[in-house]
Design an enzyme around this catalytic site. Structure first.
Site, PDB file in Angstrom:
ATOM      1  N   CYS A 122       0.801  -1.223   0.000  1.00 50.51           N
ATOM      2  CA  CYS A 122       0.000   0.000   0.000  1.00 50.51           C
ATOM      3  C   CYS A 122       0.836   1.276   0.000  1.00 50.51           C
ATOM      4  O   CYS A 122       2.048   1.247  -0.080  1.00 50.51           O
ATOM      5  CB  CYS A 122      -1.009  -0.045   1.136  1.00 50.51           C
ATOM      6  SG  CYS A 122      -2.347  -1.219   0.779  1.00 50.51           S
ATOM      7  N   ASP A 123       0.137   2.403   0.146  1.00 53.96           N
ATOM      8  CA  ASP A 123       0.608   3.710  -0.306  1.00 53.96           C
ATOM      9  C   ASP A 123       2.023   4.097   0.097  1.00 53.96           C
ATOM     10  O   ASP A 123       2.812   4.524  -0.728  1.00 53.96           O
ATOM     11  CB  ASP A 123      -0.356   4.787   0.178  1.00 53.96           C
ATOM     12  CG  ASP A 123      -1.708   4.692  -0.497  1.00 53.96           C
ATOM     13  OD1 ASP A 123      -2.065   3.589  -0.965  1.00 53.96           O
ATOM     14  OD2 ASP A 123      -2.418   5.700  -0.557  1.00 53.96           O
ATOM     15  N   SER A 517      -5.069  11.937  -2.823  1.00 53.90           N
ATOM     16  CA  SER A 517      -5.137  10.492  -2.940  1.00 53.90           C
ATOM     17  C   SER A 517      -5.066  10.110  -4.406  1.00 53.90           C
ATOM     18  O   SER A 517      -5.453  10.880  -5.287  1.00 53.90           O
ATOM     19  CB  SER A 517      -6.455   9.993  -2.340  1.00 53.90           C
ATOM     20  OG  SER A 517      -6.750   8.695  -2.792  1.00 53.90           O
TER      21      SER A 517
END
Length: 613
Positions: A122-123, A517
Site C-alpha cells: 500500500c501507499d 489520494s
C-alpha cells in the site's frame, strides 16, 4: 570480490557471541557462509492490502533456503490511508514513509543482511521500502501483495464496478438514500489487496516494474489469484541468484542503484504519465531518486509530461476499467511495450530478471508473440467472491484484451491524449512547481479562472464545502497542509469527494500545498511548492484574489500585483508562517518530522543540509 556483509557477524572467534545468537534462531554450521536474505514483510490486520501477507514471508523464505540462502523475516509498519483519511490520522501517513525506510535500514544494517526481498503493497510502504533499498544498495527484489478485485453492484438495473472512492462519494451525497449508500459501501471493497483502481499503491507497484526492481505482473496481478503465488516463489529464488552474482561473481549490475538508474527513473515516469498514475508517485519517485543519488527532478517530469501520451485510463478517471482490466490487457509490460515502439522508454535498462527491459518486453508483451504461458498469466481474472485470503481463486478471462484502438491500453495512434496524464504547473503561485493529474480532468476544464476561497486547513475546507460557503466558479485554496505545515502533507480526498457530492466537482478548482489520494479526479492541483509554511506564495492568497489556471500552458498565476504581495509578505513574516486559528493537536513525533521536512518538489524528504551543518 565483495565479501558477504553477514560475514561480519558469522566469522571469526570474536563473533562467537553473535554466532551463538544466530544458532538460537535456527542457523547451523552449514548456514554460516551462505547469504543472509532479509525478508522484509509488512503484514498487518489493519490494512486490507496487507491482511493476507502473514504467511507469504515464509513462502518466500522457503524458496530462499531451497536456493541456497538463509532467510530472516521481519515486519515494518503499514498505515491504511483510506482508514486514516478525514481525521488526524492522515497526519501520520507520509511521515510513516520515512519511518519505514529508516526501520528497514536499521534492521538490515544492524544485522548485516546481504540482500532483501521487500513484500510491500500500500501507499507509503512500497515507497518507504524503495527508499531504503536504494539507500542501502544491496541486491533486492520487490513483490507486492497485489490489487484488490473491483467491487460490483447493481444500481438502476445496471451492474457497475466500484471502489473505495465510490463509497465515499455516495456516503457524502445528500441525494443518495441510506439504503443505496450502504449497498455501495458493502460492495466497494470485496477482497484483500490494494484498492482496485490506479491509486497510489497500485501506481507504485507498477512503477517498480518499470524501475526494473520487480517481476512482470507485480503491479497488476490480483491479490486473490493463484498465479500470484508464483511471483513470490520466483522472488525467493531470484534474490539468491542476484546475491550470488554480486558476492561470488563481483557483478555490480545486480545492485539496485545499477538497475534503477536515471534512465530507469525516466522509464518509470514515462509509465506513470502514460497510465495516468497517482500524483503521489511524483513525490515518491523524487524521494527515491535522492536516495539513489540520481539527478531526477521536477524539470525532468515537466519535460517528459509534454511528450509522453496517455495510453491508459483507469479508475478513478473512469469506472470502466480497474487494475484487473489492466492486467487482462497485458499489464505494465504492455504499456511499456507501446512506449518502446514510440521511442519513449530506454530499452537498455536492466531488470532483476537479469536481462534488459527490451528483452523482457519481447518475452512478456502480449501484443508481440508471447508464449501460451504468458497469455494464460495475463488472462488471470477476478472471482467475485469476498475473501481475505491470497491465491484463493484461479478464474481466467476467456481472452486477452489486445484491442489497442478502443481497449484498456491504447497504442500511440489511439492515445487518450498526446500529452500524458500528469502535468507540472508553475507561476508566481508555485515558483517551484505543482502537480495536477490531467488524466482526471475533462478537456473543458483544462483552463479555469476564478476567485479564491481560502482555508487554513483541510478540516475548515470540508466544513466550508458542506455548509455551502464554497460557491460554483471559485478556486478552493487549502494551505498549511504541506510536509512542514501540516505537518505530514495530508491527502485531500475528502474535499475533492465532497465537491463532487455537492455538485461542484466540475464547477470549482482546488489548489493545495498538501497532496491528493490516487483516488482523486477533477481539477485538483497539489504539491504547491514552496509550501505556505516555507514562505510560499500560497500563504499570501486572500479571499477573492483571482487565480488563473492554464494546464495546456502549464501555468498557475495569482493575479495580484507584486507590490501587494510584497506588503502581505511583510505582514505574514511578522506573525510567522503559521495558520490562523487552526485547532489541531500536533504530537512531538510529528513536530520532529516537520523540523527536517522539505517541500513537495524535493519529494518531501528530509533536508540534508540541516543534518550536515
Amino acid at each position: 570480490m565483495p565479501k558477504l556483509r553477514s560475514a561480519t557477524t558469522t566469522h571469526g572467534r570474536n563473533m562467537a557471541g553473535a554466532r551463538a545468537l544466530w544458532r538460537a534462531t535456527g542457523m547451523t554450521d552449514e548456514d554460516f557462509g551462505k547469504p543472509i536474505i532479509a525478508v522484509v514483510n509488512s503484514f498487518t490486520q489493519f490494512v486490507p492490502g496487507h491482511v493476507h501477507l502473514k504467511d507469504l514471508g515464509q513462502l518466500v523464505a522457503r524458496e530462499i533456503e531451497a536456493a541456497g540462502g538463509v532467510a530472516k523475516e521481519f515486519n515494518t509498519i503499514a498505515v491504511d490511508d483510506g482508514i486514516a483519511m478525514g481525521h488526524g490520522g492522515m497526519l501520520y501517513s507520509l511521515p510513516s514513509r520515512e519511518l519505514i525506510a529508516d526501520s528497514v535500514e536499521y534492521m538490515v544494517n544492524a544485522h548485516c543482511a546481504d540482500a532483501m526481498v521487500c513484500i510491500s503493497n500500500c501507499d507509503k510502504i512500497t515507497p518507504g521500502m524503495l527508499m531504503a533499498a536504494l539507500r542501502i544498495n544491496i541486491p533486492v527484489i520487490f513483490v507486492s501483495g497485489g490489487p484488490m478485485e473491483a467491487g460490483k453492484t447493481k444500481l438502476s438495473d445496471q451492474i457497475i464496478k466500484l471502489d473505495l472512492v465510490d463509497a465515499m462519494i455516495q456516503g457524502a451525497d445528500p441525494k443518495v438514500s441510506d439504503a443505496q449508500s450502504e449497498q455501495v459501501e458493502r460492495s466497494a471493497c470485496p477482497t484483500c489487496g490494494s484498492c482496485s483502481g490506479m491509486f497510489t499503491a497500485n501506481s507504485m507497484n507498477c512503477l517498480t516494474e518499470a524501475l526494473g526492481l520487480s517481476q512482470p505482473g507485480n503491479g497488476s496481478m490480483l491479490a486473490t489469484h493463484a498465479d500470484r503465488e508464483q511471483l513470490f516463489k520466483l522472488a525467493g529464488q531470484r534474490i539468491v541468484t542476484l546475491a550470488k552474482r554480486y558476492y561470488q561473481q563481483d557483478d555490480e549490475s545486480a545492485l539496485p542503484r545499477n538497475i534503477a538508474t536515471k534512465a530507469a527513473f525516466e522509464n518509470a515516469m514515462a509509465l506513470d504519465i502514460a497510465m495516468g498514475g497517482s500524483t503521489n508517485t511524483v513525490l515518491h519517485l523524487l524521494a527515491a531518486a535522492q536516495e539513489a543519488g540520481v539527478d531526477f527532478t521536477m524539470a525532468d517530469i515537466d519535460r517528459m509530461s509534454r511528450k509522453v501520451p496517455q495510453l491508459c485510463k483507469v479508475a478513478p478517471s473512469t469506472q470502466k476499467y480497474h487494475m484487473e482490466d489492466v492486467h487482462r490487457a497485458g499489464g505494465v509490460v504492455a504499456i511499456l511495450g507501446q512506449l518502446e515502439k514510440a521511442g519513449l522508454v530506454h530499452g537498455d535498462t536492466r531488470t532483476v530478471l537479469g536481462g534488459s527491459l527490451a528483452e523482457l518486453l519481447n518475452e512478456y508483451d502480449v501484443s508481440r508473440q508471447p508464449s501460451q504461458e504468458v497469455v494464460d498469466f495475463y488472462r488471470a481474472g477476478p472471482a467475485g467472491i469476498r475473501t481475505t485470503k491470497a491465491f484463493s481463486q484461479d478464474c481466467r478471462w476467456p481472452e486477452l484484451d489486445v484491442d489497442r484502438a478502443e481497449g484498456c491500453i491504447r497504442s500511440l495512434e489511439h492515445a487518450y491524449s498526446l500529452e500524458g496524464g500528469l502535468a507540472v504547473l508553475s507561476g508566481n503561485l508555485a515558483l517551484d512547481g505543482a502537480i495536477v493529474k490531467t488524466a482526471g480532468v475533462d478537456d473543458e476544464h483544462l483552463c479555469f479562472r476564478g476567485p479564491a476561497r481560502v482555508f487554513e486547513s483541510q478540516d475548515t475546507a470540508v466544513a466550508g464545502i458542506l455548509d455551502g460557503t464554497v460557491k460554483a466558479g471559485e478556486v478552493v485554496v487549502i494551505r498549511y497542509e504541506g510536509p512542514k505545515g501540516g505537518p505530514g502533507m495530508q491527502e485531500m480526498l475528502y474535499p475533492t469527494t465532497y465537491l463532487k457530492s455537492m455538485g461542484l466537482g466540475k464547477q470549482c478548482a482546488l489548489i493545495t500545498d498538501g497532496r491528493f489520494s490516487g483516488g482523486t479526479s477533477g481539477l485538483s492541483i497539489g504539491h504547491v511548492s514552496p509550501e505556505a509554511a516555507s514562505g510560499g506564495t500560497i500563504g499570501l492568497v486572500a479571499d477573492g484574489d483571482i487565480i488563473n489556471i492554464n494546464i495546456p500552458a502549464r501555468s498557475m498565476v495569482l493575479e495580484v500585483a507584486d507590490s501587494v504581495l510584497a506588503a502581505r509578505r511583510v505582514a505574514v513574516e511578522a506573525r510567522g508562517w503559521k495558520p490562523l486559528d487552526r485547532q489541531r493537536q500536533v504530537s512531538f513525533a510529528l513536530r520532529a518530522y516537520a523540523m527536517l521536512a522539505t517541500s513537495a518538489d524535493k519529494g518531501a524528504v528530509r533536508d540534508r543540509s540541516k543534518l550536515e551543518e
